[in-house]
Enzyme design. Structure first.
Site, PDB file in Angstrom:
ATOM      1  N   HIS A  79       0.838  -1.193   0.000  1.00  0.00           N
ATOM      2  CA  HIS A  79       0.000   0.000   0.000  1.00  0.00           C
ATOM      3  C   HIS A  79       0.870   1.239   0.000  1.00  0.00           C
ATOM      4  O   HIS A  79       1.938   1.242   0.602  1.00  0.00           O
ATOM      5  CB  HIS A  79      -0.927   0.021   1.228  1.00  0.00           C
ATOM      6  CG  HIS A  79      -2.084   0.941   1.051  1.00  0.00           C
ATOM      7  ND1 HIS A  79      -2.024   2.274   1.386  1.00  0.00           N
ATOM      8  CD2 HIS A  79      -3.319   0.736   0.532  1.00  0.00           C
ATOM      9  CE1 HIS A  79      -3.176   2.839   1.099  1.00  0.00           C
ATOM     10  NE2 HIS A  79      -3.977   1.936   0.573  1.00  0.00           N
TER      11      HIS A  79
ATOM     12  N   GLU B  85      -7.846  -5.129  -0.670  1.00  0.00           N
ATOM     13  CA  GLU B  85      -8.369  -5.829  -1.846  1.00  0.00           C
ATOM     14  C   GLU B  85      -8.406  -7.349  -1.670  1.00  0.00           C
ATOM     15  O   GLU B  85      -9.250  -8.026  -2.240  1.00  0.00           O
ATOM     16  CB  GLU B  85      -7.534  -5.491  -3.085  1.00  0.00           C
ATOM     17  CG  GLU B  85      -7.392  -4.024  -3.365  1.00  0.00           C
ATOM     18  CD  GLU B  85      -8.684  -3.359  -3.792  1.00  0.00           C
ATOM     19  OE1 GLU B  85      -9.760  -3.918  -3.559  1.00  0.00           O
ATOM     20  OE2 GLU B  85      -8.602  -2.266  -4.365  1.00  0.00           O
TER      21      GLU B  85
HETATM   22  N1  COA Z   1       4.071  -7.363  -4.907  1.00  0.00           N
HETATM   23  C1  COA Z   1       5.389  -7.335  -5.181  1.00  0.00           C
HETATM   24  N2  COA Z   1       6.183  -6.259  -4.973  1.00  0.00           N
HETATM   25  C2  COA Z   1       5.590  -5.175  -4.476  1.00  0.00           C
HETATM   26  C3  COA Z   1       4.222  -5.131  -4.156  1.00  0.00           C
HETATM   27  C4  COA Z   1       3.451  -6.284  -4.392  1.00  0.00           C
HETATM   28  N3  COA Z   1       2.149  -6.317  -4.116  1.00  0.00           N
HETATM   29  N4  COA Z   1       3.919  -3.905  -3.668  1.00  0.00           N
HETATM   30  C5  COA Z   1       5.053  -3.184  -3.693  1.00  0.00           C
HETATM   31  N5  COA Z   1       6.061  -3.955  -4.187  1.00  0.00           N
HETATM   32  C6  COA Z   1       7.447  -3.557  -4.391  1.00  0.00           C
HETATM   33  C7  COA Z   1       7.498  -2.428  -5.414  1.00  0.00           C
HETATM   34  O1  COA Z   1       7.623  -2.962  -6.733  1.00  0.00           O
HETATM   35  C8  COA Z   1       8.728  -1.669  -4.990  1.00  0.00           C
HETATM   36  O2  COA Z   1       9.859  -2.337  -5.515  1.00  0.00           O
HETATM   37  P1  COA Z   1      11.125  -1.501  -6.088  1.00  0.00           P
HETATM   38  O3  COA Z   1      11.622  -0.732  -4.897  1.00  0.00           O
HETATM   39  O4  COA Z   1      12.040  -2.583  -6.559  1.00  0.00           O
HETATM   40  O5  COA Z   1      10.567  -0.646  -7.161  1.00  0.00           O
HETATM   41  C9  COA Z   1       8.734  -1.848  -3.471  1.00  0.00           C
HETATM   42  O6  COA Z   1       7.941  -3.001  -3.181  1.00  0.00           O
HETATM   43  C10 COA Z   1       8.181  -0.695  -2.686  1.00  0.00           C
HETATM   44  O7  COA Z   1       6.925  -0.357  -3.245  1.00  0.00           O
HETATM   45  P2  COA Z   1       6.026   0.787  -2.577  1.00  0.00           P
HETATM   46  O8  COA Z   1       6.760   2.089  -2.655  1.00  0.00           O
HETATM   47  O9  COA Z   1       5.600   0.317  -1.259  1.00  0.00           O
HETATM   48  O10 COA Z   1       4.778   0.764  -3.524  1.00  0.00           O
HETATM   49  P3  COA Z   1       3.947   1.981  -4.134  1.00  0.00           P
HETATM   50  O11 COA Z   1       3.599   2.952  -3.101  1.00  0.00           O
HETATM   51  O12 COA Z   1       4.613   2.478  -5.366  1.00  0.00           O
HETATM   52  O13 COA Z   1       2.672   1.186  -4.620  1.00  0.00           O
HETATM   53  C11 COA Z   1       0.801  -0.222  -4.551  1.00  0.00           C
HETATM   54  C12 COA Z   1       1.630   0.808  -3.780  1.00  0.00           C
HETATM   55  C13 COA Z   1      -0.495  -0.493  -3.815  1.00  0.00           C
HETATM   56  C14 COA Z   1       0.467   0.346  -5.927  1.00  0.00           C
HETATM   57  C15 COA Z   1       1.645  -1.532  -4.670  1.00  0.00           C
HETATM   58  O14 COA Z   1       1.906  -2.047  -3.401  1.00  0.00           O
HETATM   59  C16 COA Z   1       0.962  -2.554  -5.548  1.00  0.00           C
HETATM   60  O15 COA Z   1       1.091  -2.495  -6.774  1.00  0.00           O
HETATM   61  N6  COA Z   1       0.234  -3.556  -4.947  1.00  0.00           N
HETATM   62  C17 COA Z   1      -0.458  -4.535  -5.728  1.00  0.00           C
HETATM   63  C18 COA Z   1      -1.749  -3.971  -6.280  1.00  0.00           C
HETATM   64  C19 COA Z   1      -2.810  -3.807  -5.225  1.00  0.00           C
HETATM   65  O16 COA Z   1      -3.042  -4.684  -4.398  1.00  0.00           O
HETATM   66  N7  COA Z   1      -3.482  -2.649  -5.272  1.00  0.00           N
HETATM   67  C20 COA Z   1      -4.561  -2.307  -4.358  1.00  0.00           C
HETATM   68  C21 COA Z   1      -4.131  -1.226  -3.414  1.00  0.00           C
HETATM   69  S1  COA Z   1      -5.325  -0.993  -2.116  1.00  0.00           S
END
Ligand code: COA
Length: 374
Positions: free
Chosen positions: A253, A311
């Protein structure tokens, strides 16, 4: 993080508005909805009470609630134009979320309060009517005697739901009703800040919600559980996904650095639902998949503490309510429209256009070259 030009990628940490609708504390894992911890409100409030609370910052007394329910119930039916549009796009097999975006745009413009009532009231009717058209069935007329959530399930199936189903759906709708300055809410506020109307703002918000990084995740999250099929296959399957650089839907998140409190509320509601009714085996499998995913994510991104988000349990709960996967995100919209409309009222109150800046990266001082000389 801000770079030298002042750019904050993804506007992370930027404060873009004041709101009394909800407060998200990502460090503590807390969500406060108009003063109430989400655990206190969800499971107790009817959806109508939640909408009233978000709009007026107070819970309604019995008379106010009765008249608010009535105001919404009498706006559930769709116009002929909306029904025609839905029939036309059903014939083209347009995805439900796109149909919802198009049909929401047919809500008649009017005074802000009337637009907001019409949107909250009619989104479930649009989703249910469209689903039935896609299935080759006649839409079911809304029943004004039923509450908002129960009526949605009734319009989908043609049968009034049991109390447990209606309660589980109310819990879900309240849990997702508002969540700080999320992408779709921000989109709605940007639109209304130009003094455009609330219908346009909600249409834009639906478009933003659709993306898999926002509201589009629960369908894929459940698909993963189905594809895994057996708990013993979870680790290999999820490792492979992460190895390919894919994200695990339903985890992580932008704001929460600990577990999303909404996941706990929905997990408890899902447990109640699957204990009384439903596919126990799927429920157990989903819990195993969650534990494996959390373990692998901790290995994959050590120190980031990637946790289950709303989700994952949305998927499980809505599946338990017998909603098809394609309706997960539209059902999210049916809940979040409460917050979108509340934010629109707030934004109208502040009456300041949201207009940030960009850093120009293009060329400078180009000279025009006629087409035949290029
Ligand atoms: N699976 C695998 N890796 C993940 C991840 C996941 N669900 N969520 C974050 N990461 C990774 C990112 O790719 C990032 O890697 P990097 O540093 O190599 O680029 C790292 O963890 C840190 O990410 P973060 O900064 O916490 O994510 P964000 O703020 O850019 O994105 C989301 C947040 C929600 C978009 C992201 O966690 C995601 O895509 N989750 C899956 C989709 C989802 O469930 N969405 C509903 C949200 S309520």
């Amino acid at each position: 993080m801000e770079d030298r030009a002042g750019l904050v990628a993804g506007l992370e940490g930027v404060v873009a508005a004041e709101t009394r609708l909800s407060r998200v504390d990502g460090e503590e894992g807390e969500l406060i909805v108009a003063g109430y911890p989400v655990e206190e409100l969800a499971g107790r409030a009817s959806f109508e009470e939640t909408v009233y609370l978000l709009w007026y910052d107070v819970l309604p007394d019995p008379e106010q609630l009765a008249s608010f329910r009535e105001e919404l119930a009498c706006r559930r039916a769709l116009s002929g134009a909306t029904m025609d549009l839905l029939r036309a796009v059903a014939a083209e097999r347009v995805p439900a979320m796109d149909a919802l975006r198009m049909a929401a745009g047919t809500v008649r413009p009017g005074a802000p309060h009337d637009e907001a009532l019409a949107l909250v009231a009619s989104l479930p009717t649009i989703v249910a009517a469209y689903r039935r058209m896609q299935e080759g069935e006649e839409p079911v007329e809304p029943d004004p005697e039923l509450g908002h959530a129960a009526n949605y399930l009734y319009m989908l199936t043609g049968e009034a739901p049991g109390e447990e189903f209606a309660r589980a759906l109310e819990t879900y709708l309240t849990t997702v009703s508002d969540h700080g300055m999320n992408a779709s809410t921000f989109a709605a506020r940007v639109i209304v800040s130009t003094r455009s109307d609330i219908v346009s703002a909600v249409v834009g918000a639906i478009g933003a919600l659709k993306g898999p990084l926002h509201g589009g995740a629960p369908g894929p999250a459940l698909d993963v559980v189905f594809e895994i099929g057996e708990a013993s296959r979870a680790e290999a399957y999820l490792r492979e996904k992460l190895g390919r650089g894919e994200r695990l839907m339903g985890f992580g998140h932008r704001i929460y650095r600990v577990r999303d409190p909404r996941a706990d509320v929905l997990a408890a509601a899902a447990k109640r639902l699957y204990d009384t009714d439903g596919d126990r085996r799927l429920y157990e499998l989903a819990l195993e998949v969650e534990q494996t995913a959390l373990r692998l994510l901790a290995e994959h991104k050590p120190g980031r503490n990637l946790q289950t988000n709303v989700e994952f349990y949305t998927a499980l709960l809505l599946h338990g309510l017998e909603l098809p996967t394609e309706l997960f995100t539209p059902t999210f919209a049916i809940g979040r429209v409460a917050g979108w409309t509340g934010h629109c009222f707030e934004q109208q109150g502040s009456d300041r256009i949201i207009r940030p800046q960009s850093v120009y990266l293009g060329e400078e001082n180009r000279r025009w070259v006629p087409v035949e000389e290029r």
